[in-house]
Design an enzyme around this catalytic site. Structure first.
Site, PDB file in Angstrom:
ATOM      1  N   ARG A 235      14.139  81.655  12.945  1.00 43.74           N
ATOM      2  CA  ARG A 235      13.683  83.035  13.138  1.00 43.74           C
ATOM      3  C   ARG A 235      14.809  83.813  13.817  1.00 43.74           C
ATOM      4  O   ARG A 235      15.580  83.256  14.601  1.00 43.74           O
ATOM      5  CB  ARG A 235      12.430  83.089  14.028  1.00 43.74           C
ATOM      6  CG  ARG A 235      11.154  82.674  13.335  1.00 43.74           C
ATOM      7  CD  ARG A 235      10.675  83.695  12.306  1.00 43.74           C
ATOM      8  NE  ARG A 235       9.450  83.303  11.637  1.00 43.74           N
ATOM      9  CZ  ARG A 235       9.380  82.695  10.445  1.00 43.74           C
ATOM     10  NH1 ARG A 235      10.469  82.393   9.782  1.00 43.74           N
ATOM     11  NH2 ARG A 235       8.220  82.414   9.904  1.00 43.74           N
ATOM     12  N   HIS A 283      15.914  86.753   4.042  1.00 46.39           N
ATOM     13  CA  HIS A 283      14.763  85.877   4.308  1.00 46.39           C
ATOM     14  C   HIS A 283      14.182  85.296   3.006  1.00 46.39           C
ATOM     15  O   HIS A 283      13.014  85.526   2.673  1.00 46.39           O
ATOM     16  CB  HIS A 283      13.680  86.628   5.086  1.00 46.39           C
ATOM     17  CG  HIS A 283      12.728  85.705   5.792  1.00 46.39           C
ATOM     18  ND1 HIS A 283      12.153  85.997   6.989  1.00 46.39           N
ATOM     19  CD2 HIS A 283      12.259  84.477   5.469  1.00 46.39           C
ATOM     20  CE1 HIS A 283      11.355  85.007   7.376  1.00 46.39           C
ATOM     21  NE2 HIS A 283      11.421  84.060   6.449  1.00 46.39           N
TER      22      HIS A 283
HETATM   23  P1  NDP Z   1       7.657  72.071  12.455  1.00 42.68           P
HETATM   24  O1  NDP Z   1       6.644  72.690  13.333  1.00 42.68           O
HETATM   25  O2  NDP Z   1       7.223  71.037  11.474  1.00 42.68           O
HETATM   26  O3  NDP Z   1       8.808  71.393  13.359  1.00 42.68           O
HETATM   27  C1  NDP Z   1       9.322  72.014  14.471  1.00 42.68           C
HETATM   28  C2  NDP Z   1      10.426  71.156  15.083  1.00 42.68           C
HETATM   29  O4  NDP Z   1      11.024  71.890  16.149  1.00 42.68           O
HETATM   30  C3  NDP Z   1       9.920  69.842  15.665  1.00 42.68           C
HETATM   31  O5  NDP Z   1      10.839  68.807  15.424  1.00 42.68           O
HETATM   32  C4  NDP Z   1       9.852  70.145  17.159  1.00 42.68           C
HETATM   33  O6  NDP Z   1      10.060  69.027  18.003  1.00 42.68           O
HETATM   34  C5  NDP Z   1      11.021  71.100  17.317  1.00 42.68           C
HETATM   35  N1  NDP Z   1      10.824  71.938  18.511  1.00 42.68           N
HETATM   36  C6  NDP Z   1       9.834  72.834  18.767  1.00 42.68           C
HETATM   37  N2  NDP Z   1       9.974  73.370  19.986  1.00 42.68           N
HETATM   38  C7  NDP Z   1      11.068  72.800  20.515  1.00 42.68           C
HETATM   39  C8  NDP Z   1      11.729  72.922  21.768  1.00 42.68           C
HETATM   40  N3  NDP Z   1      11.282  73.747  22.723  1.00 42.68           N
HETATM   41  N4  NDP Z   1      12.829  72.170  21.977  1.00 42.68           N
HETATM   42  C9  NDP Z   1      13.277  71.317  21.037  1.00 42.68           C
HETATM   43  N5  NDP Z   1      12.699  71.153  19.827  1.00 42.68           N
HETATM   44  C10 NDP Z   1      11.604  71.884  19.585  1.00 42.68           C
HETATM   45  O7  NDP Z   1       8.418  73.253  11.738  1.00 42.68           O
HETATM   46  P2  NDP Z   1       8.978  73.349  10.240  1.00 42.68           P
HETATM   47  O8  NDP Z   1      10.034  72.325  10.067  1.00 42.68           O
HETATM   48  O9  NDP Z   1       7.885  73.331   9.254  1.00 42.68           O
HETATM   49  O10 NDP Z   1       9.559  74.845  10.214  1.00 42.68           O
HETATM   50  C11 NDP Z   1      10.454  75.318  11.179  1.00 42.68           C
HETATM   51  C12 NDP Z   1      10.583  76.812  11.070  1.00 42.68           C
HETATM   52  O11 NDP Z   1      11.333  77.177   9.913  1.00 42.68           O
HETATM   53  C13 NDP Z   1       9.304  77.615  10.890  1.00 42.68           C
HETATM   54  O12 NDP Z   1       8.590  77.746  12.098  1.00 42.68           O
HETATM   55  C14 NDP Z   1       9.826  78.945  10.403  1.00 42.68           C
HETATM   56  O13 NDP Z   1      10.144  79.761  11.508  1.00 42.68           O
HETATM   57  C15 NDP Z   1      11.105  78.562   9.660  1.00 42.68           C
HETATM   58  N6  NDP Z   1      10.983  78.776   8.213  1.00 42.68           N
HETATM   59  C16 NDP Z   1      11.886  79.622   7.623  1.00 42.68           C
HETATM   60  C17 NDP Z   1      11.852  79.846   6.276  1.00 42.68           C
HETATM   61  C18 NDP Z   1      12.843  80.722   5.629  1.00 42.68           C
HETATM   62  O14 NDP Z   1      12.711  81.022   4.441  1.00 42.68           O
HETATM   63  N7  NDP Z   1      13.875  81.167   6.335  1.00 42.68           N
HETATM   64  C19 NDP Z   1      10.830  79.194   5.425  1.00 42.68           C
HETATM   65  C20 NDP Z   1       9.944  78.324   6.137  1.00 42.68           C
HETATM   66  C21 NDP Z   1      10.029  78.140   7.487  1.00 42.68           C
HETATM   67  P3  NDP Z   1       9.012  67.786  18.042  1.00 42.68           P
HETATM   68  O15 NDP Z   1       9.116  67.147  16.687  1.00 42.68           O
HETATM   69  O16 NDP Z   1       9.552  66.930  19.106  1.00 42.68           O
HETATM   70  O17 NDP Z   1       7.673  68.383  18.309  1.00 42.68           O
HETATM   71  C1  OXD Z   2       7.832  81.020   6.526  1.00 41.30           C
HETATM   72  C2  OXD Z   2       8.972  81.833   6.177  1.00 41.30           C
HETATM   73  O1  OXD Z   2       7.649  80.747   7.716  1.00 41.30           O
HETATM   74  O2  OXD Z   2       9.095  82.218   5.006  1.00 41.30           O
HETATM   75  O3  OXD Z   2       7.089  80.624   5.625  1.00 41.30           O
HETATM   76  O4  OXD Z   2       9.815  82.101   7.030  1.00 41.30           O
END
Ligand code: NDP
Ligand code: OXD
Length: 320
Positions: A235, A283
Site C-alpha cells: 500500500r 495499481h
Molecule cells: P496476508 O495477510 O496473507 O499476509 C501478511 C503478511 O505480512 C504476513 O506474513 C504477516 O506476518 C506480515 N505482517 C503483517 N504485519 C506485520 C508486521 N507488523 N511486521 C512484520 N510482518 C507483518 O497478506 P497478503 O499476502 O494476502 O497481501 C498483502 C497485501 O498485498 C494486501 O494487504 C494488499 O495491501 C496488497 N495487495 C496489493 C495488490 C496490488 O495489486 N498491488 C493486490 C493484492 C494485494 P505473519 O505471517 O507473521 O502474520
Molecule cells: C487488493 C488490491 O488488495 O488490489 O486486492 O490491492
C-alpha cells in the site's frame, strides 16, 4: 454472529456496492448457492437498510455502520482490508477478504517482470537509449542477488518461493518466524535491520495496519545496501514518499517500482510521475479475476451462512 438470524429460513439481505458488470456475474453465482440471499445493488435496490446483514464491496458507503445497524459481515471484493479500518470495527461484525489464487498468480507475474527489469538493468538501459549512449555493464546472475520480501502471507510466501526457484537468494521478513524452503526467515522489529542490510531488491507485500504504516522510511530504506532497489505492491502508506525521493536523489537507491500510492489516482503534480528512477503502474499488479472470484464469493457466503470456516477471514485485532 447472531445465530437466530443466520440459521432461520427467512431471507437475508445482501447489499453489493461496485460495478454492475461484476454484479451480473456474482449475483447468479451467489443466488444459485444461497437461496435465502436477497441480493440488492447499492444504492438503487436497497429498500430497507435496517434489513442489511451482508455487505459486499471494495469501499463501503459513507456512514455505513449507522446506515446498516444490523450488519453482521463484510466481504471485501479485494485482498487488502485496510479501507475498513478492521481494528475499529465493532466486535460483532466479521470481516472477510478474497483469497483468490488468480490474484496470487498475477502478483507473481507482475513481480517477475519488475524484478527481472531491475536485475538486468533494463530501466537503466532504457534511459541510456534516450541519450543514444552505449554503456554496457557486466550482468549479474540471479544467485548473485538477494530478493527480500516483507510480508510472507498468502501472496508473499508464494512470491518468495517463486524467486528462489528462479535461482535468486531469497530472504523474507514477517511478524512471526517462518519455515519456507530456500528462503531465509527474519521476523519482528529486532531482525528488520539485518534483513534490510541483506537485500538487493526489496518487495513490499505487507498489509497496511497501524504497525506497518510508514515503515519504508529514511531510516529503514537507508539500511538497504547502496544501489538496492524497491518494489512496492503493498500500500502507498507503507512508504514515505519524500524519504524515497531523497534516497534516489542521493544515489543510495537505484530504482523504485511503485504500483500503489498514498493517494490514488496519483496526483498530476506528484514528483513520482517524472522522476527518472521511479517506474509507475496504476495499481494493477494483481486484480481479482471476476469470473473465478464469483464462485469464491458464493462459496464464502455459503460457508458464512452455514457457520463453517470462511476462507480469508480477518483477525480484526491484528488488522489483517
Ligand atoms: P496476508 O495477510 O496473507 O499476509 C501478511 C503478511 O505480512 C504476513 O506474513 C504477516 O506476518 C506480515 N505482517 C503483517 N504485519 C506485520 C508486521 N507488523 N511486521 C512484520 N510482518 C507483518 O497478506 P497478503 O499476502 O494476502 O497481501 C498483502 C497485501 O498485498 C494486501 O494487504 C494488499 O495491501 C496488497 N495487495 C496489493 C495488490 C496490488 O495489486 N498491488 C493486490 C493484492 C494485494 P505473519 O505471517 O507473521 O502474520
Ligand atoms: C487488493 C488490491 O488488495 O488490489 O486486492 O490491492
Amino acid at each position: 454472529m447472531d445465530d437466530v438470524a443466520v440459521m432461520s429460513d427467512s431471507t437475508i439481505t445482501l447489499v453489493y456496492r461496485g460495478p454492475r458488470k461484476r454484479a451480473a456475474l456474482w449475483r447468479p453465482a451467489v443466488e444459485a448457492k444461497c437461496s435465502q440471499i436477497r441480493w440488492q445493488n447499492w444504492p438503487d435496490e436497497v429498500s430497507n437498510p435496517a434489513d442489511v446483514q451482508i455487505l459486499v464491496t471494495w469501499l463501503p458507503p459513507e456512514d455505513y455502520l449507522s446506515l446498516f445497524p444490523n450488519l453482521k459481515v463484510i466481504f471485501s471484493v479485494g485482498m487488502g482490508v485496510d479501507q475498513f479500518s478492521p481494528q475499529q470495527l465493532p466486535e460483532h461484525i466479521q470481516l472477510v477478504r478474497m483469497q483468490d489464487e488468480n490474484v496470487r498468480a498475477s502478483m507473481i507475474e507482475y513481480l517477475t517482470g519488475a524484478v527481472m527489469m531491475l536485475h538486468r538493468d533494463s530501466y537503466s538501459y532504457a534511459q541510456l537509449q534516450q541519450q543514444t549512449l552505449w554503456q554496457p555493464s557486466r550482468p549479474k546472475l540471479a544467485h548473485q542477488r538477494t530478493v527480500g520480501v516483507i510480508g510472507l502471507g498468502f501472496l508473499g510466501k508464494a512470491v518468495a518461493e517463486h524467486f528462489a526457484t528462479l535461482g535468486f537468494k531469497v530472504n523474507g521478513w514477517s511478524r512471526s518466524p517462518k519455515t519456507i524452503d530456500n528462503v531465509a526467515s527474519y521476523h519482528g522489529q529486532n531482525q528488520l535491520r539485518d534483513f534490510m542490510q541483506s537485500v538487493d531488491c526489496l518487495i513490499c507485500l505487507l498489509p497496511l495496519t497501524p504497525a506497518t504504516e510508514n515503515m519504508l522510511n529514511r531510516d529503514t530504506l537507508s539500511w538497504l545496501p547502496p544501489g538496492a532497489s524497491i518494489i512496492n505492491v503493498g500500500r502507498g502508506q507503507h512508504l514515505v514518499d519524500e524519504d524515497l525521493l531523497a534516497l534516489l536523489d542521493n544515489e543510495h537507491l537505484s530504482h523504485a517500482v511503485l504500483d500503489v500510492f498514498r493517494e490514488e489516482p496519483l496526483k498530476q503534480e506528484h514528483p513520482f510521475w517524472t522522476h527518472p528512477k521511479v517506474h509507475i503502474t496504476p495499481h494493477v499488479a494483481a486484480l481479482v479475476v471476476e469470473e473465478s472470484a464469483a464462485e469464491l464469493m458464493a462459496d464464502n457466503i455459503q460457508a458464512w451462512l452455514q457457520q463453517t470456516p470462511v476462507s480469508g477471514s480477518i483477525d480484526k485485532t491484528r488488522g489483517y
